[in-house]
Design a protein around this motif. Structure first.
Motif, PDB file in Angstrom:
ATOM      1  N   ASN A 199       0.674  -1.257   0.152  1.00  0.00           N
ATOM      2  CA  ASN A 199       0.070  -0.083   0.039  1.00  0.00           C
ATOM      3  C   ASN A 199       0.718   1.360   0.061  1.00  0.00           C
ATOM      4  OD1 ASN A 199      -2.515  -1.202   0.096  1.00  0.00           O
ATOM      5  ND2 ASN A 199      -2.439  -1.449   2.172  1.00  0.00           N
TER       6      ASN A 199
ATOM      7  N   PRO B 150     -19.931  15.135  -3.563  1.00  0.00           N
ATOM      8  CA  PRO B 150     -18.928  14.404  -4.068  1.00  0.00           C
ATOM      9  C   PRO B 150     -19.276  13.380  -5.186  1.00  0.00           C
ATOM     10  CG  PRO B 150     -19.313  14.066  -1.705  1.00  0.00           C
ATOM     11  CD  PRO B 150     -20.253  14.665  -2.376  1.00  0.00           C
TER      12      PRO B 150
ATOM     13  N   GLU C 281      -9.861   7.849  -5.651  1.00  0.00           N
ATOM     14  CA  GLU C 281     -10.294   8.835  -4.707  1.00  0.00           C
ATOM     15  C   GLU C 281     -12.111   9.054  -4.961  1.00  0.00           C
ATOM     16  OE1 GLU C 281      -8.724  11.003  -2.566  1.00  0.00           O
ATOM     17  OE2 GLU C 281      -6.826  10.120  -3.182  1.00  0.00           O
ATOM     18  N   SER C 282     -12.523   9.890  -4.035  1.00  0.00           N
ATOM     19  CA  SER C 282     -14.027  10.188  -4.433  1.00  0.00           C
ATOM     20  C   SER C 282     -13.589  11.653  -4.858  1.00  0.00           C
ATOM     21  CB  SER C 282     -14.848  10.032  -3.715  1.00  0.00           C
ATOM     22  OG  SER C 282     -14.722  10.941  -2.357  1.00  0.00           O
TER      23      SER C 282
ATOM     24  N   TYR D 218     -14.312  15.325  -5.047  1.00  0.00           N
ATOM     25  CA  TYR D 218     -15.027  16.259  -4.167  1.00  0.00           C
ATOM     26  C   TYR D 218     -14.361  17.662  -3.749  1.00  0.00           C
ATOM     27  CZ  TYR D 218     -11.845  14.546  -0.440  1.00  0.00           C
ATOM     28  OH  TYR D 218     -10.708  14.390   0.252  1.00  0.00           O
TER      29      TYR D 218
ATOM     30  N   LYS E 298       1.103   3.503  10.392  1.00  0.00           N
ATOM     31  CA  LYS E 298      -0.429   3.273  10.520  1.00  0.00           C
ATOM     32  C   LYS E 298      -0.428   1.901  11.266  1.00  0.00           C
ATOM     33  CE  LYS E 298      -2.900   6.070   7.429  1.00  0.00           C
ATOM     34  NZ  LYS E 298      -3.011   6.363   5.979  1.00  0.00           N
TER      35      LYS E 298
ATOM     36  N   LEU F  42      -8.476   6.740  12.115  1.00  0.00           N
ATOM     37  CA  LEU F  42      -7.920   7.188  11.256  1.00  0.00           C
ATOM     38  C   LEU F  42      -7.839   8.592  11.368  1.00  0.00           C
ATOM     39  CD1 LEU F  42      -6.415   6.563   8.285  1.00  0.00           C
ATOM     40  CD2 LEU F  42      -8.614   7.107   7.166  1.00  0.00           C
ATOM     41  N   PRO F  43      -6.777   9.423  11.357  1.00  0.00           N
ATOM     42  CA  PRO F  43      -6.979  10.712  11.568  1.00  0.00           C
ATOM     43  C   PRO F  43      -7.739  11.481  10.705  1.00  0.00           C
ATOM     44  CG  PRO F  43      -4.654  10.295  11.512  1.00  0.00           C
ATOM     45  CD  PRO F  43      -5.358   8.893  11.065  1.00  0.00           C
TER      46      PRO F  43
ATOM     47  N   ASN G  58      -8.050  12.184   6.836  1.00  0.00           N
ATOM     48  CA  ASN G  58      -7.216  11.281   6.078  1.00  0.00           C
ATOM     49  C   ASN G  58      -8.272  10.393   5.480  1.00  0.00           C
ATOM     50  OD1 ASN G  58      -5.279   9.364   5.367  1.00  0.00           O
ATOM     51  ND2 ASN G  58      -4.139  10.264   6.837  1.00  0.00           N
ATOM     52  N   VAL G  59      -7.804   9.908   4.078  1.00  0.00           N
ATOM     53  CA  VAL G  59      -8.934   9.245   3.425  1.00  0.00           C
ATOM     54  C   VAL G  59      -7.817   7.965   2.885  1.00  0.00           C
ATOM     55  CG1 VAL G  59     -10.549  10.864   2.898  1.00  0.00           C
ATOM     56  CG2 VAL G  59      -8.644  10.621   1.384  1.00  0.00           C
ATOM     57  N   GLU G  60      -6.565   7.795   3.243  1.00  0.00           N
ATOM     58  CA  GLU G  60      -6.043   6.515   3.165  1.00  0.00           C
ATOM     59  C   GLU G  60      -6.339   5.336   3.834  1.00  0.00           C
ATOM     60  OE1 GLU G  60      -3.708   5.542   0.592  1.00  0.00           O
ATOM     61  OE2 GLU G  60      -4.569   7.106  -0.010  1.00  0.00           O
TER      62      GLU G  60
ATOM     63  N   GLN H  50      -6.558   2.166   3.414  1.00  0.00           N
ATOM     64  CA  GLN H  50      -6.020   0.501   3.145  1.00  0.00           C
ATOM     65  C   GLN H  50      -5.498   0.121   4.433  1.00  0.00           C
ATOM     66  OE1 GLN H  50      -6.210  -0.878   0.308  1.00  0.00           O
ATOM     67  NE2 GLN H  50      -7.232   0.647  -0.669  1.00  0.00           N
TER      68      GLN H  50
ATOM     69  N   GLY I 168     -17.136  13.232   1.019  1.00  0.00           N
ATOM     70  CA  GLY I 168     -16.109  12.631   0.023  1.00  0.00           C
ATOM     71  C   GLY I 168     -15.447  11.443   0.501  1.00  0.00           C
ATOM     72  N   GLY I 169     -15.121  11.594   1.931  1.00  0.00           N
ATOM     73  CA  GLY I 169     -14.304  10.511   2.377  1.00  0.00           C
ATOM     74  C   GLY I 169     -15.131   9.182   2.553  1.00  0.00           C
TER      75      GLY I 169
ATOM     76  N   LYS J 113     -14.967   7.547  -0.712  1.00  0.00           N
ATOM     77  CA  LYS J 113     -14.107   6.699  -1.082  1.00  0.00           C
ATOM     78  C   LYS J 113     -13.933   5.626  -0.196  1.00  0.00           C
ATOM     79  CE  LYS J 113      -9.100   7.632  -1.530  1.00  0.00           C
ATOM     80  NZ  LYS J 113      -8.651   6.338  -0.785  1.00  0.00           N
TER      81      LYS J 113
ATOM     82  N   ASP K  56     -13.355   1.915  -1.663  1.00  0.00           N
ATOM     83  CA  ASP K  56     -11.963   1.030  -1.088  1.00  0.00           C
ATOM     84  C   ASP K  56     -12.476  -0.131  -0.578  1.00  0.00           C
ATOM     85  OD1 ASP K  56     -10.600   3.122  -2.119  1.00  0.00           O
ATOM     86  OD2 ASP K  56      -9.696   3.782  -0.339  1.00  0.00           O
TER      87      ASP K  56
END
Lengths: 287, 398
Positions: A10, A117, A212-213, A215, A256, B209-210, B213-215, B217, B238-239, B242, B246
């Protein structure tokens, strides 16, 4: 496959994508000396452009073929209208003007596409993914994007190292007056470099849009992370941007797993560490 | 930063003029007998990520007032709009612009919880009637409650409570939570845990997730290794879109159910397409609710704005409805504060969302519905929980 390996994958994929966005920024910053805050807006315009074009073409890669030349032309126009007045001015004025561009592009985006979005479809032949654990699969499209980014990075390094235009760009970066004295029109050179930067940001926005989306404000986090990449890699260095982006992608992904609470600061800690060890960035000239 | 306050005195005058004309026609009374217009300050996002929400709320409020002939409680309504841009750092300045600058009689705002917290602080001190049409921060009707502050939307924990109960009812025993680690996400999970644990469910891990943030995975990989029966997630806009894409692209939608509060799918139903199929959410509104108010509201809203209302529009509608009830009780005289607040606190009416009333801390007590996203539409499954209230923890009114 265990979590760390999946995250490594990733991280590399995320890193490759931010390389695409950061490469344009490092060129414009390194060669022209212009701090371009509106770089994220070009990423956003790329994503929205992908949204509209894909509605017509039905395929994200056809949209890419159409969108990139459009973005290049758009970059030429923006350079001619605004950016060329900034070359002899200080950074504060550059920041002011490019910040104003962000506000303008955001309003234009809202007028043209509204504030809800949207999503851009992944082409049918790339639906699905490779199974990497019992429940998890890795989408084909992400693999395709990673491959595309690597190919583009190699192509850029080839152009910059081996071709005439690349040599002119590198020469312009080290000594603009000397390049002009040799009979090369630096105004044209700068216009080309800026438009290439816009095209690269838009390319990143287009290929990322199915991931992504789409937006309002999608470009802002990209701008910030791109600056981090440029600082880590060394201003103006494509090779530096490539390695910097990969480093950041992997650090972010592993952060993470190992320090979830601090994951958003891992990237900045890495930047601080690089700046202490090599103030000019990994591939930058000593600052 | 740009200053983009949209104080539209001209629009307000036009509206007031139209209202006066409508009112004057059947009775041929001079407009001047109606008294001075009531200034209602709207602190809402008209730009930025939440602009669509601000527009929906405003549209519905405007529609309500127009249907009442431009008046509530006999007073012509004059909107005074300020764009709060969903920026907490500018909230004090923007609220003061309305409360001190424009000296509005009533304050309505806003969408973003951070902005609403700052707004509520000023409103509490100023003591003017204040209605919150969206912001869900629990504290607004818990420790920070005040007799002049009313919320017509929800508390962040409420949808979580309903979703947790519905998951237990669906036979789910193990779950992972995966949310943005900021106030709204934490409060949503708090509500979810409350009912899910009480029902004997087990939470394997709380992944965060902070924001923003939109990662996603990393968390998805973790979920896949934990193998829960379901995931409870709070994301929005939007988040959220996504996230659903995902989630589906990682193949998790085939083995692990995805649950959340309504915000996970609201506004992005169509955009999610196939990726959203099967996502279950608990919300205080479903488009297809079978009640007379909802049918009329949807038809009227569509006739006026050429699109159908969403949950935010419903909240806007109920905001003006509640204000209307209060103003009627005092004949439009907002200086009779005790009577005004009492009438609003005791208000009970049928909203497009179903029966609506307020708790002791002036937060809605309402039903929550279980919905399943199918081909771009949130389909009503069942009533997940009736009369869901939020604890009044720390509220001096309770």
């Amino acid at each position: 496959m265990d979590l760390v390996l999946i995250q490594l994958l990733n991280g590399i994929q995320y890193g490759l994508l931010i390389f695409l966005a950061a490469s344009g920024l490092t060129l414009v910053f390194g060669i022209m000396g212009v701090i371009n805050l509106s770089h994220g807006s070009f990423y956003m315009l790329g994503a929205y452009c992908a949204l509209t074009l894909t509605q017509f073409t039905g395929d994200i890669f056809l949209s890419l073929l159409l969108g990139v030349p459009l973005a290049f032309v758009f970059g030429v126009i923006i350079e001619w209208l605004f950016i060329r007045h900034l070359y002899d001015r200080d950074h504060l004025q550059q920041v002011l003007l490019t910040f104003a561009l962000i506000l303008i592009f955001n309003e234009v985006q809202k007028i043209l596409w509204g504030s809800y979005p949207h999503s851009v479809p992944v082409p049918g032949y790339l639906q699905g993914g490779v199974k990497i654990s019992e429940l998890l699969s890795y989408p084909y499209y992400r693999i395709a994007v990673a491959g595309f980014c690597v190919a583009l990075a190699l192509a850029m390094m080839f152009v910059i190292q081996k071709t005439r235009i690349g040599r002119i760009i590198r020469a312009g970066e080290s000594n603009r007056e000397m390049v002009e004295a040799l009979g090369i029109d630096s105004r044209l050179l700068f216009r080309f470099v800026f438009a290439a930067g816009v095209a690269l940001a838009a390319t990143a926005g287009i290929v990322a849009s199915p991931l992504e989306s789409v937006y309002p404000g999608i470009g802002e986090p990209v701008l910030i992370i791109s600056f981090v990449v440029v600082v880590i890699g060394g201003i103006g260095s494509i090779k530096g941007a490539f390695l910097g982006a990969l480093l950041i992608g992997v650090a972010d992904a592993l952060g993470k797993v190992y320090f979830p609470t601090f994951s958003s600061s891992v990237v900045y800690a890495l930047m601080a560490a690089v700046l202490i060890a090599r103030p000019g960035g990994l591939f930058g000239r000593a600052a | 930063m740009h200053n983009k306050s949209r104080i539209t005195r001209r629009d307000a005058l036009k509206l007031a003029g139209a209202g006066a004309a409508v009112a004057a026609f059947p009775f041929a009374r001079p407009a001047i007998a109606q008294g001075a217009p009531l200034k209602v300050g709207l602190l809402l996002p008209y730009s930025g990520t939440f602009a669509a929400l601000g527009d929906a709320i405003t549209n519905a409020m405007d529609l309500y007032v127009k249907q009442q002939g431009g008046k509530l409680g006999g007073r012509t309504i004059q909107w005074v709009k300020v764009d709060d841009e969903s920026k907490p750092e500018r909230a004090v300045e923007n609220t003061s612009k309305l409360v001190e600058g424009e000296k509005v009689d009533v304050l309505i705002g806003t969408v973003h919880s951070g902005v609403a917290m700052a707004m509520a602080k000023i409103a509490r001190e100023a003591g003017l009637p204040t209605l919150i049409p969206n912001a869900g921060a629990n504290a607004l009707t818990r420790s920070q409650c005040a007799k002049n502050i009313f919320r017509t939307s929800f508390g962040n924990s409420q949808p979580g409570v309903a979703a947790g109960k519905a998951m237990i009812d669906a036979g789910i025993k193990t779950a992972v939570t995966y949310t943005w680690g900021y106030a709204a996400g934490e409060e949503s999970v708090e509500g979810f845990k409350q009912s899910f644990l009480a029902g004997g469910g087990k939470i394997l891990k709380e992944v965060r997730l902070p924001f923003p943030n939109v990662e996603f995975q990393a968390g998805l990989a973790e979920i896949a290794s934990l193998k829960p029966q379901a995931v409870y997630s709070f994301y929005a806009g939007g988040g959220a879109l996504k996230y659903m894409k995902d989630y589906a692209a990682a193949g998790l939608n085939k083995s692990v159910q995805l649950w959340g509060p309504g915000f996970l799918t609201d506004g992005v139903e169509k955009a999610a397409g196939e990726a959203g199929n099967g996502v279950k959410t608990a919300s205080h509104y479903v488009d297809t609710l079978d009640n007379a108010e909802n049918k009329k509201f949807r038809a009227d809203y569509n006739a006026a704005f050429k699109k159908f209302p969403d949950v935010y529009a419903v909240q806007g509608w109920d905001t003006t409805h509640l204000l209307d009830i209060g103003l009627k009780a005092v004949g439009g005289d907002v200086s009779k504060k005790d009577d005004l607040f009492k009438a609003m606190r005791n208000a009970k009416f049928n909203s497009p969302r179903g029966p609506f009333r307020l708790s002791a801390s002036q937060n809605p007590i309402h039903n929550f519905y279980l919905r399943e996203l199918k081909n771009g539409e949130n389909v009503f499954v069942k009533v997940a929980a009736t009369d869901v209230s939020d604890p009044t923890t720390g509220c001096s009114l309770a």
